[in-house]
Each structure stands twice: as C-alpha cells, then as structure tokens.
Scaffold this active site. Structure first.
Site, mmCIF file in Angstrom:
data_model
loop_
_atom_site.group_PDB
_atom_site.id
_atom_site.type_symbol
_atom_site.label_atom_id
_atom_site.label_comp_id
_atom_site.label_asym_id
_atom_site.label_seq_id
_atom_site.Cartn_x
_atom_site.Cartn_y
_atom_site.Cartn_z
ATOM 1 N N ASN A 173 0.837 -1.201 0.000
ATOM 2 C CA ASN A 173 0.000 0.000 0.000
ATOM 3 C C ASN A 173 0.873 1.252 0.000
ATOM 4 O O ASN A 173 1.963 1.272 0.591
ATOM 5 C CB ASN A 173 -1.007 0.000 1.157
ATOM 6 C CG ASN A 173 -0.396 -0.199 2.523
ATOM 7 O OD1 ASN A 173 0.616 -0.857 2.675
ATOM 8 N ND2 ASN A 173 -1.019 0.372 3.535
ATOM 9 N N GLU A 217 0.326 5.275 0.657
ATOM 10 C CA GLU A 217 -0.610 6.313 1.114
ATOM 11 C C GLU A 217 -0.166 7.696 0.646
ATOM 12 O O GLU A 217 0.952 7.888 0.152
ATOM 13 C CB GLU A 217 -0.723 6.244 2.643
ATOM 14 C CG GLU A 217 -1.292 4.900 3.080
ATOM 15 C CD GLU A 217 -1.548 4.783 4.569
ATOM 16 O OE1 GLU A 217 -1.044 5.607 5.352
ATOM 17 O OE2 GLU A 217 -2.279 3.831 4.938
ATOM 18 N N GLU A 251 -2.966 -4.649 -3.136
ATOM 19 C CA GLU A 251 -3.467 -5.559 -4.165
ATOM 20 C C GLU A 251 -3.495 -4.881 -5.526
ATOM 21 O O GLU A 251 -3.134 -5.470 -6.549
ATOM 22 C CB GLU A 251 -4.889 -6.024 -3.822
ATOM 23 C CG GLU A 251 -4.988 -6.835 -2.535
ATOM 24 C CD GLU A 251 -5.239 -5.981 -1.299
ATOM 25 O OE1 GLU A 251 -4.755 -4.827 -1.229
ATOM 26 O OE2 GLU A 251 -5.916 -6.476 -0.389
HETATM 27 N N1 THU Z 1 -5.289 -1.491 2.430
HETATM 28 C C1 THU Z 1 -4.735 -2.338 1.515
HETATM 29 O O1 THU Z 1 -3.577 -2.164 1.108
HETATM 30 N N2 THU Z 1 -5.503 -3.359 1.061
HETATM 31 C C2 THU Z 1 -6.793 -3.604 1.414
HETATM 32 O O2 THU Z 1 -7.428 -4.495 0.884
HETATM 33 C C3 THU Z 1 -7.424 -2.779 2.449
HETATM 34 C C4 THU Z 1 -6.630 -1.627 2.950
HETATM 35 C C5 THU Z 1 -4.494 -0.355 2.903
HETATM 36 C C6 THU Z 1 -4.991 0.981 2.445
HETATM 37 C C7 THU Z 1 -4.462 1.904 3.519
HETATM 38 O O3 THU Z 1 -3.158 2.310 3.165
HETATM 39 C C8 THU Z 1 -4.388 1.038 4.756
HETATM 40 O O4 THU Z 1 -4.507 -0.308 4.312
HETATM 41 C C9 THU Z 1 -5.468 1.323 5.765
HETATM 42 O O5 THU Z 1 -6.726 1.227 5.215
#
Ligand code: THU
Length: 141
Positions: free
Chosen positions: A44, A46, A57
C-alpha cells in the site's frame, strides 16, 4: 493453507516491508501469481490527500498488467493484523476484472506461521458489477 501457496504468502509478507503507510500505520503486502509463473508484488502507498492512497493488491495488479500479464492464478495478502484481513471491496472489484476464479490467500502478520484463510474471488464478491459493454451490446464487443 495449501503448501503450494507458502511461497506466495512469504512474498506478500516480504512486500509489506516496503509499505508506505505513515497515516494509518497499517502495512499491507500482496503477491500476485500470474499463470506465466511470474509473481508481482505490491504494497500500500498512502498520500497526504488520503483518498489518493492505493492498496497493495491494486499495486500488484498494475505492475503485472504493465508487464504484459492479464491472467492470474492466485493472490496472497499479508497485513499488519493478528487475524487475516481479506481485501477491501474496491480491490475485490479490481481483481475481478481479470477473473472470478482467482484464489485469494489471506494471512495475518505471522504470515504462513499463523492463521491463513483461502477463498475463491467469486465468494468474496458474489454480485459483482461486470462490464456495461455487455449490458449494452449483449457482449459482442
Ligand atoms: N489497504 C490495503 O492495502 N488493502 C486492502 O485491501 C485494504 C486496505 C491499505 C490501504 C491503507 O493504506 C491502509 O490499508 C489502511 O486502510
């Protein structure tokens, strides 16, 4: 968990180390197995404008597609959580674009040493939105 996914789970947990999550502190890694045998990882990423943040994903899918891959067998996901954390709704829809038969393997922070859940993507998104083109044309384009 089927032993065949142990390496994929390990790759997802490893990918989590690269996560950029200064706002949530919640790191997620994903490893997507293409039918070619290649594995594409994502984490992820941000952003200060929080809505721009992207899940692990979808990063893995974009990396794979940019590399010419469009058929996938499985994805492993590993998050900073005791319990396995299945993918969010947006990621379910995004993955579905490339087939509902995908195996989704979900691990918690202990990776393969902890609880690991396995699903078929179709189970996780039972009533999906599919192409508006099919609705308009009966699927002939
Ligand atoms: N996140 C993911 O990477 N995958 C998911 O399926 C759900 C959430 C991440 C997004 C964000 O950076 C952090 O988790 C908190 O929501």
């Amino acid at each position: 968990m089927s032993d065949s996914y142990a390496l994929l789970v390990a790759a997802a947990c490893d990918a989590r180390q690269a996560s950029y999550a200064p706002y949530s502190g919640f790191r997620v890694g994903a490893a997507l197995l293409a039918t070619s045998g290649r594995v594409y990882v994502g984490c992820n990423v941000e952003n200060a404008s929080l809505g721009l943040s992207i899940c692990a994903e979808r990063v893995a899918v974009c990396r794979a597609v940019a590399d010419g891959e469009q058929t996938f067998a499985a994805i492993a996901i590993c998050a900073d959580a005791t319990e396995p954390t299945p993918p969010c709704g947006a990621c379910r829809q995004f993955l579905l674009e490339f087939g509902a038969d995908l195996t989704v393997v979900v691990a918690g922070s202990a990776g393969g040493a902890g609880k690991v859940d396995q699903y078929r993507l179709a189970e996780l998104i039972p009533e999906p939105f599919t192409s508006y083109r099919q609705q308009e044309t009966g699927g002939d384009r």
